[in-house]
Each structure stands twice: as structure tokens, then as C-alpha cells.
Design a protein around this motif. Sequence first.
Motif, PDB file in Angstrom:
ATOM      1  N   GLU A  60       0.863  -1.178   0.000  1.00 55.99           N
ATOM      2  CA  GLU A  60       0.000   0.000   0.000  1.00 55.99           C
ATOM      3  C   GLU A  60       0.899   1.227   0.000  1.00 55.99           C
ATOM      4  O   GLU A  60       2.021   1.193   0.508  1.00 55.99           O
ATOM      5  CB  GLU A  60      -0.890   0.001   1.238  1.00 55.99           C
ATOM      6  N   LYS A  61       0.402   2.332  -0.516  1.00 57.98           N
ATOM      7  CA  LYS A  61       1.221   3.541  -0.618  1.00 57.98           C
ATOM      8  C   LYS A  61       1.692   4.018   0.753  1.00 57.98           C
ATOM      9  O   LYS A  61       2.828   4.463   0.890  1.00 57.98           O
ATOM     10  CB  LYS A  61       0.444   4.649  -1.328  1.00 57.98           C
ATOM     11  N   SER A  62       0.828   3.918   1.763  1.00 48.35           N
ATOM     12  CA  SER A  62       1.223   4.383   3.088  1.00 48.35           C
ATOM     13  C   SER A  62       2.365   3.542   3.661  1.00 48.35           C
ATOM     14  O   SER A  62       3.292   4.078   4.275  1.00 48.35           O
ATOM     15  CB  SER A  62       0.023   4.356   4.041  1.00 48.35           C
ATOM     16  N   LEU A  63       2.324   2.223   3.428  1.00 46.06           N
ATOM     17  CA  LEU A  63       3.394   1.346   3.915  1.00 46.06           C
ATOM     18  C   LEU A  63       4.687   1.607   3.149  1.00 46.06           C
ATOM     19  O   LEU A  63       5.771   1.641   3.735  1.00 46.06           O
ATOM     20  CB  LEU A  63       2.970  -0.119   3.808  1.00 46.06           C
ATOM     21  N   ASP A  64       4.576   1.828   1.841  1.00 45.10           N
ATOM     22  CA  ASP A  64       5.761   2.137   1.047  1.00 45.10           C
ATOM     23  C   ASP A  64       6.385   3.455   1.496  1.00 45.10           C
ATOM     24  O   ASP A  64       7.604   3.573   1.567  1.00 45.10           O
ATOM     25  CB  ASP A  64       5.417   2.206  -0.433  1.00 45.10           C
ATOM     26  N   LYS A  65       5.554   4.435   1.823  1.00 45.32           N
ATOM     27  CA  LYS A  65       6.071   5.724   2.285  1.00 45.32           C
ATOM     28  C   LYS A  65       6.835   5.562   3.594  1.00 45.32           C
ATOM     29  O   LYS A  65       7.934   6.101   3.756  1.00 45.32           O
ATOM     30  CB  LYS A  65       4.918   6.709   2.476  1.00 45.32           C
TER      31      LYS A  65
END
Length: 95
Positions: A60-65
Amino acid sequence: MGKQRKPLDQILGAFEEDVVTPSLPISRDENIPTNQNSLAAQLAQPSRKKSTIRFTLDLEKSLDKRLTQSAAKLNRSKADLVRIAVNRLLEELEA
């Protein structure tokens, strides 16, 4: 053809003979534990590369960030952090 290159193992072996590694990692921050089982200690210890298998992981984008920020903060690659995390998870599951 030109001169044949030295094998990487030979170059790495010569480099590692010159490097003196401390028995315990040195922490400049009191909040980072210096015992061998800590994540910070594992990140401080360089490791030899072994044969690898490549696979794709969708995040997910939040985890990647979060992963990107942590990697930048620790001056490591995201792949290094994921390898360490997977290794620790498997050790806990096997125990």
C-alpha cells in the motif's frame, strides 16, 4: 579481448582482510540498544551477499512511504530493511 578481471570473491576477500570490525556495534544514541539481537546492531553489521531469488511485493502507498522514510533515515535500501524484517519474522515463527 582485454585483461581478464579478478573474481569478485578475491577482491572482496582482500578488502575484508584489511577491515577491522568491532566486536560490538558502537551506538552514539542512548536510545539504540547495542546488543547483538537489536535491529540497529543488525543494520550496523555488513553481511556477505548470498545467492538470491527475486520476487515482487505489492505494498500500500502508506506502507511504502513509511518504508522509504525508514530506509532514508537508516541510509539503507528498502530491500535491506525488508530482508531483515522477513528474517526476524521467520526466526520468531520458528521459535
